[in-house]
Design a protein around this motif. Sequence first.
Motif, PDB file in Angstrom:
ATOM      1  N   GLN A  12       6.966 -10.613   9.987  1.00  0.00           N
ATOM      2  CA  GLN A  12       5.863 -11.125   9.172  1.00  0.00           C
ATOM      3  C   GLN A  12       4.599 -11.409   9.974  1.00  0.00           C
ATOM      4  N   ILE A  13       4.733 -11.685  11.258  1.00  0.00           N
ATOM      5  CA  ILE A  13       3.585 -12.086  12.071  1.00  0.00           C
ATOM      6  C   ILE A  13       2.497 -11.013  12.128  1.00  0.00           C
ATOM      7  N   PRO A  14       2.826  -9.742  12.431  1.00  0.00           N
ATOM      8  CA  PRO A  14       1.742  -8.751  12.470  1.00  0.00           C
ATOM      9  C   PRO A  14       1.055  -8.569  11.121  1.00  0.00           C
ATOM     10  N   VAL A  15       1.792  -8.697  10.032  1.00  0.00           N
ATOM     11  CA  VAL A  15       1.198  -8.545   8.699  1.00  0.00           C
ATOM     12  C   VAL A  15       0.261  -9.717   8.412  1.00  0.00           C
ATOM     13  N   LEU A  16       0.701 -10.925   8.718  1.00  0.00           N
ATOM     14  CA  LEU A  16      -0.176 -12.085   8.527  1.00  0.00           C
ATOM     15  C   LEU A  16      -1.433 -11.974   9.394  1.00  0.00           C
ATOM     16  N   ALA A  17      -1.252 -11.554  10.641  1.00  0.00           N
ATOM     17  CA  ALA A  17      -2.399 -11.407  11.546  1.00  0.00           C
ATOM     18  C   ALA A  17      -3.363 -10.343  11.030  1.00  0.00           C
ATOM     19  N   ALA A  18      -2.827  -9.248  10.499  1.00  0.00           N
ATOM     20  CA  ALA A  18      -3.681  -8.182   9.966  1.00  0.00           C
ATOM     21  C   ALA A  18      -4.453  -8.661   8.743  1.00  0.00           C
TER      22      ALA A  18
ATOM     23  N   PRO B  33      -9.145  -9.343   5.638  1.00  0.00           N
ATOM     24  CA  PRO B  33      -8.878  -9.906   4.318  1.00  0.00           C
ATOM     25  C   PRO B  33      -9.225  -8.912   3.210  1.00  0.00           C
ATOM     26  N   GLY B  34      -8.381  -8.888   2.180  1.00  0.00           N
ATOM     27  CA  GLY B  34      -8.595  -7.985   1.057  1.00  0.00           C
ATOM     28  C   GLY B  34      -7.974  -6.624   1.244  1.00  0.00           C
ATOM     29  N   SER B  35      -7.252  -6.421   2.354  1.00  0.00           N
ATOM     30  CA  SER B  35      -6.630  -5.122   2.633  1.00  0.00           C
ATOM     31  C   SER B  35      -5.518  -4.816   1.652  1.00  0.00           C
ATOM     32  N   THR B  36      -5.352  -3.528   1.383  1.00  0.00           N
ATOM     33  CA  THR B  36      -4.246  -3.072   0.546  1.00  0.00           C
ATOM     34  C   THR B  36      -2.988  -2.974   1.395  1.00  0.00           C
ATOM     35  N   GLY B  37      -1.870  -2.785   0.739  1.00  0.00           N
ATOM     36  CA  GLY B  37      -0.607  -2.612   1.449  1.00  0.00           C
ATOM     37  C   GLY B  37      -0.640  -1.414   2.379  1.00  0.00           C
ATOM     38  N   CYS B  38      -1.231  -0.317   1.933  1.00  0.00           N
ATOM     39  CA  CYS B  38      -1.328   0.886   2.778  1.00  0.00           C
ATOM     40  C   CYS B  38      -2.186   0.622   4.010  1.00  0.00           C
ATOM     41  N   GLU B  39      -3.283  -0.084   3.831  1.00  0.00           N
ATOM     42  CA  GLU B  39      -4.144  -0.417   4.972  1.00  0.00           C
ATOM     43  C   GLU B  39      -3.423  -1.335   5.952  1.00  0.00           C
ATOM     44  N   LEU B  40      -2.642  -2.272   5.422  1.00  0.00           N
ATOM     45  CA  LEU B  40      -1.881  -3.167   6.293  1.00  0.00           C
ATOM     46  C   LEU B  40      -0.774  -2.422   7.025  1.00  0.00           C
ATOM     47  N   ALA B  41      -0.156  -1.455   6.360  1.00  0.00           N
ATOM     48  CA  ALA B  41       0.875  -0.643   7.008  1.00  0.00           C
ATOM     49  C   ALA B  41       0.275   0.129   8.176  1.00  0.00           C
ATOM     50  N   GLU B  42      -0.893   0.706   7.946  1.00  0.00           N
ATOM     51  CA  GLU B  42      -1.564   1.447   9.019  1.00  0.00           C
ATOM     52  C   GLU B  42      -1.950   0.514  10.161  1.00  0.00           C
ATOM     53  N   ALA B  43      -2.495  -0.635   9.838  1.00  0.00           N
ATOM     54  CA  ALA B  43      -2.955  -1.587  10.859  1.00  0.00           C
ATOM     55  C   ALA B  43      -1.803  -2.135  11.691  1.00  0.00           C
ATOM     56  N   THR B  44      -0.616  -2.235  11.104  1.00  0.00           N
ATOM     57  CA  THR B  44       0.530  -2.812  11.813  1.00  0.00           C
ATOM     58  C   THR B  44       1.520  -1.762  12.306  1.00  0.00           C
ATOM     59  N   HIS B  45       1.198  -0.490  12.109  1.00  0.00           N
ATOM     60  CA  HIS B  45       2.086   0.607  12.524  1.00  0.00           C
ATOM     61  C   HIS B  45       3.475   0.437  11.903  1.00  0.00           C
ATOM     62  N   THR B  46       3.472   0.104  10.629  1.00  0.00           N
ATOM     63  CA  THR B  46       4.696  -0.132   9.867  1.00  0.00           C
ATOM     64  C   THR B  46       4.660   0.759   8.634  1.00  0.00           C
ATOM     65  N   THR B  47       5.810   1.023   8.049  1.00  0.00           N
ATOM     66  CA  THR B  47       5.830   1.853   6.845  1.00  0.00           C
ATOM     67  C   THR B  47       5.302   1.047   5.651  1.00  0.00           C
ATOM     68  N   PRO B  48       4.696   1.739   4.687  1.00  0.00           N
ATOM     69  CA  PRO B  48       4.241   1.030   3.484  1.00  0.00           C
ATOM     70  C   PRO B  48       5.381   0.294   2.768  1.00  0.00           C
ATOM     71  N   GLN B  49       6.570   0.878   2.777  1.00  0.00           N
ATOM     72  CA  GLN B  49       7.715   0.240   2.122  1.00  0.00           C
ATOM     73  C   GLN B  49       8.068  -1.089   2.797  1.00  0.00           C
ATOM     74  N   ALA B  50       8.088  -1.089   4.127  1.00  0.00           N
ATOM     75  CA  ALA B  50       8.419  -2.320   4.853  1.00  0.00           C
ATOM     76  C   ALA B  50       7.344  -3.381   4.614  1.00  0.00           C
ATOM     77  N   VAL B  51       6.073  -2.971   4.654  1.00  0.00           N
ATOM     78  CA  VAL B  51       4.983  -3.923   4.420  1.00  0.00           C
ATOM     79  C   VAL B  51       5.061  -4.479   3.004  1.00  0.00           C
ATOM     80  N   SER B  52       5.400  -3.636   2.049  1.00  0.00           N
ATOM     81  CA  SER B  52       5.527  -4.092   0.664  1.00  0.00           C
ATOM     82  C   SER B  52       6.577  -5.194   0.548  1.00  0.00           C
ATOM     83  N   GLN B  53       7.717  -5.022   1.216  1.00  0.00           N
ATOM     84  CA  GLN B  53       8.772  -6.042   1.183  1.00  0.00           C
ATOM     85  C   GLN B  53       8.305  -7.333   1.868  1.00  0.00           C
TER      86      GLN B  53
END
Length: 159
Positions: free
Chosen positions: A44-50, A55-75
């Motif tokens: 959760q830490i990289p997602v919160l930091a991103a 602020p206002g980022s979509t799930g896809c943007e957060l996935a890209e920013a954290t080098h994580t899959t969109p599915q994992a970020v969604s969860q």
Amino acid sequence: MTRLFSGTATEPGLKFALMIRDLNLALSRHSSPDLAELGLSQAQIPVLAAIDELPGSTGCELAEATHTTPQAVSQILARLTECGMVRRESLGGRAMGHHLTDKGRTATYAARARFGSLTESFLTVLDDDDQAVMIDALWRVLNAMVDADDEKPQRETGP
């Protein structure tokens, strides 16, 4: 006894990659109790930091920013929203922007402070000059990797 996979590697590239992995696992193991005390997980830490930085980022943007899959970020976002650390805002259509709540911001800053203190306690094995050299070298490697990502041709997503 903890096994260091990097200790058996002789090729410099493989040894470097395995050392980074071993460091990440060791940091995760040492930081988990502090994060659990804050009601957070390592993922959760990289997602919160991103979200804090974007602020206002979509799930896809957060996935890209954290080098994580969109599915994992969604969860992760679902859990953070449920516990009141993230607020979702409609951007029109199905797109949702994400913002930290006061609770999320407090937890993010507390986690960063604890993580910073933890890492500083382990860096005491290096003098100031060695720390500066290591940080500079890792920064250059990281930038080279990011530059390589930016140079990759983007895949077509549609006709």
